[in-house]
Design a protein around this motif. Structure first.
Motif, short mmCIF file in Angstrom:
data_model
loop_
_atom_site.label_atom_id
_atom_site.label_comp_id
_atom_site.label_asym_id
_atom_site.label_seq_id
_atom_site.Cartn_x
_atom_site.Cartn_y
_atom_site.Cartn_z
N ARG A 102 -4.13 4.17 -7.98
CA ARG A 102 -3.04 5.13 -8.22
C ARG A 102 -1.83 4.78 -7.33
O ARG A 102 -0.70 4.71 -7.80
N LEU A 103 -2.07 4.55 -6.04
CA LEU A 103 -0.98 4.23 -5.12
C LEU A 103 -0.34 2.89 -5.47
O LEU A 103 0.88 2.72 -5.40
N THR A 104 -1.18 1.92 -5.86
CA THR A 104 -0.67 0.59 -6.24
C THR A 104 0.21 0.69 -7.47
O THR A 104 1.29 0.08 -7.54
N SER A 105 -0.21 1.47 -8.44
CA SER A 105 0.57 1.65 -9.66
C SER A 105 1.94 2.25 -9.35
O SER A 105 2.97 1.80 -9.86
N LEU A 106 1.98 3.26 -8.47
CA LEU A 106 3.26 3.87 -8.09
C LEU A 106 4.16 2.86 -7.36
O LEU A 106 5.37 2.81 -7.59
N ALA A 107 3.55 2.04 -6.49
CA ALA A 107 4.32 1.04 -5.76
C ALA A 107 4.89 -0.01 -6.71
O ALA A 107 6.06 -0.41 -6.61
N LYS A 108 4.07 -0.46 -7.67
CA LYS A 108 4.53 -1.47 -8.64
C LYS A 108 5.67 -0.94 -9.49
O LYS A 108 6.55 -1.68 -9.91
N GLN A 109 5.64 0.37 -9.76
CA GLN A 109 6.71 0.97 -10.58
C GLN A 109 8.00 1.15 -9.78
O GLN A 109 9.04 1.49 -10.34
N GLY A 110 7.91 0.95 -8.46
CA GLY A 110 9.12 1.02 -7.65
C GLY A 110 9.43 2.35 -7.01
O GLY A 110 10.53 2.57 -6.51
N TYR A 111 8.46 3.28 -6.99
CA TYR A 111 8.70 4.55 -6.31
C TYR A 111 8.76 4.33 -4.80
O TYR A 111 8.04 3.51 -4.24
N ASN A 112 9.64 5.08 -4.14
CA ASN A 112 9.79 4.97 -2.69
C ASN A 112 10.54 6.20 -2.18
O ASN A 112 11.65 6.45 -2.63
N GLU A 127 -4.87 0.43 2.97
CA GLU A 127 -4.96 -0.82 2.19
C GLU A 127 -3.66 -1.13 1.44
O GLU A 127 -3.13 -2.24 1.51
N VAL A 128 -3.13 -0.14 0.74
CA VAL A 128 -1.97 -0.37 -0.12
C VAL A 128 -0.68 -0.58 0.68
O VAL A 128 0.17 -1.41 0.32
N ALA A 129 -0.53 0.15 1.79
CA ALA A 129 0.70 0.03 2.60
C ALA A 129 0.88 -1.40 3.12
O ALA A 129 2.01 -1.88 3.25
N LYS A 130 -0.23 -2.07 3.42
CA LYS A 130 -0.15 -3.47 3.90
C LYS A 130 0.42 -4.39 2.83
O LYS A 130 1.14 -5.34 3.13
N LYS A 131 0.08 -4.11 1.57
CA LYS A 131 0.52 -4.99 0.47
C LYS A 131 1.99 -4.76 0.09
O LYS A 131 2.59 -5.60 -0.56
N TYR A 132 2.52 -3.59 0.46
CA TYR A 132 3.91 -3.26 0.08
C TYR A 132 4.70 -2.84 1.32
O TYR A 132 5.09 -1.68 1.47
N PRO A 133 4.96 -3.80 2.22
CA PRO A 133 5.61 -3.47 3.50
C PRO A 133 7.03 -2.92 3.38
O PRO A 133 7.54 -2.28 4.29
#
Length: 358
Positions: A102-112, A127-133
């Motif tokens: 779920r978090l990865t999907s939101l990150a890939k869509q560009g939410y911030n 886990e996810v925060a490391k992949k999307y610094p």
């Protein structure tokens, strides 16, 4: 301390932005239907501007408490910054892997930024925060060590102490109750503060305590029927004020108290003002407030301003991150109650009252 200024909190107009602030409170949480509340931003312009996204934990939207408080912060940010937002429900019995997805999907869509509402998001967000610094993340009720994560934590024990003072002043039977959703350290903070506030106000008052479940998976934050049964048991044992820190389950506690014309004390949101609880409102004496919406909004604003909040952001009485609601007119009519709460608030803020967490 004047009017306790709670209206500002419930309306989220006043956020301790300067004091680092951002967090979704975690007393309850969860839900089922998968629902993306995407805002209409710049449709027709070829691309949309993505902003704040929140991922709910157990209980989900509509709990009139914890998750709804988080949503109010998202709603405010969406109106002010005019960007697309998303708010996503969890699924029953989900795993950390589901949360990672779920978090990865939101990150890939560009939410911030992306906020996980509730401590259950800890492992997945780490886990996810490391992949999307380059994306800012926020987690409510948990602490994560990462440069791009804001840990939004609250002094629930301080608001609960004030609830204990109010309960001790309101009881006529010298017996009050506490219903916790799940038997975990976070909810122990609510119980500890409440018991201390009661004891410091009137040592003769007995506190009956009950936890609904040992784990969140068993439904402690999402089962109004369990909350109702626990409250009915305490009421049978002479409690005439019952405080709940149980998320969606708390609605059952409020219903049980109101049905017997006894006092309930709400949690997280000002439950006296929640439409879904309107038929019980006359018996909601007050609510221990946790400005989750203000914290979520503050994180969004910090990202919008180009200075994202990071690290531990603590919301306590001093910054109006927690408090006690005064919206029920009966609150001011109970002899000595408001004065005792105001005095306790001042004591906690100046440090002369130290509130336990266990």
């Amino acid at each position: 301390m004047g009017n306790f200024e709670m209206r500002r909190i419930s309306k989220l107009t006043r956020v301790a932005v300067g004091v680092a602030s951002l967090a979704l409170a975690a007393t309850a949480c969860g839900g089922t239907s998968s629902e993306a509340g995407s805002g209409s931003g710049s449709e027709g312009e070829g691309e949309s501007k993505k902003g704040l996204a929140i991922a709910y934990d157990i209980g989900g939207k509509g709990d009139q408490s914890f998750n709804d408080a988080a949503f109010s912060g998202l709603d405010k940010a969406k109106k002010e910054f005019k960007y697309d937002t998303a708010d996503i429900e969890p699924t029953d019995g989900e795993t950390d892997a589901d949360k990672v997805q779920r978090l990865t999907s939101l990150a890939k869509q560009g939410y911030n930024p992306i906020v996980g509402v509730g401590f259950a998001y800890g492992p997945a967000m780490t886990e996810v925060a490391k992949k999307y610094p380059k994306i800012s993340f926020g987690i409510v009720d948990s602490v994560i060590e990462a440069d791009n994560v804001a840990s939004l934590v609250f002094a629930e024990n301080e608001a609960s102490y004030l609830a204990g003072v109010a309960a001790a002043k309101a009881t006529k039977t010298n017996t009050v109750g506490f219903v916790g959703g799940v038997d975990i350290p976070l909810i122990h903070k609510f119980e500890a503060g409440f018991k201390q506030g009661v004891a410091d106000t009137n040592p003769k008052v007995k506190v009956l305590s009950q936890y609904l479940t040992q784990t969140a998976e068993e439904g402690g934050f999402a089962s109004p029927d369990k909350g109702k049964a626990a409250a009915e048991s305490q009421l049978e044992n002479k409690a005439d004020v019952v405080y709940q820190a149980a998320g969606l389950s708390g609605q059952g506690v409020i219903e049980a108290a109101a049905t017997q014309k006894k006092w309930a004390i709400g949690v997280d949101s000002d439950q006296y003002e929640q439409e879904a609880l309107a038929k019980f409102k006359d018996y909601i004496l007050t609510s221990a407030l946790k400005d989750v919406g203000g914290a979520v909004y503050a994180l969004a604003k910090s990202v919008e301003d180009g200075k994202p909040l990071t690290g531990v952001q603590t919301f306590d009485l001093k910054v109006d991150g927690v408090g006690l609601a005064e919206t029920n007119p009966e609150y001011a009519k109970i002899a000595g109650l408001k004065d005792a709460v105001d005095k306790a608030k001042a004591g906690i803020i100046d440090g002369s009252i130290k509130v336990k967490t266990e």
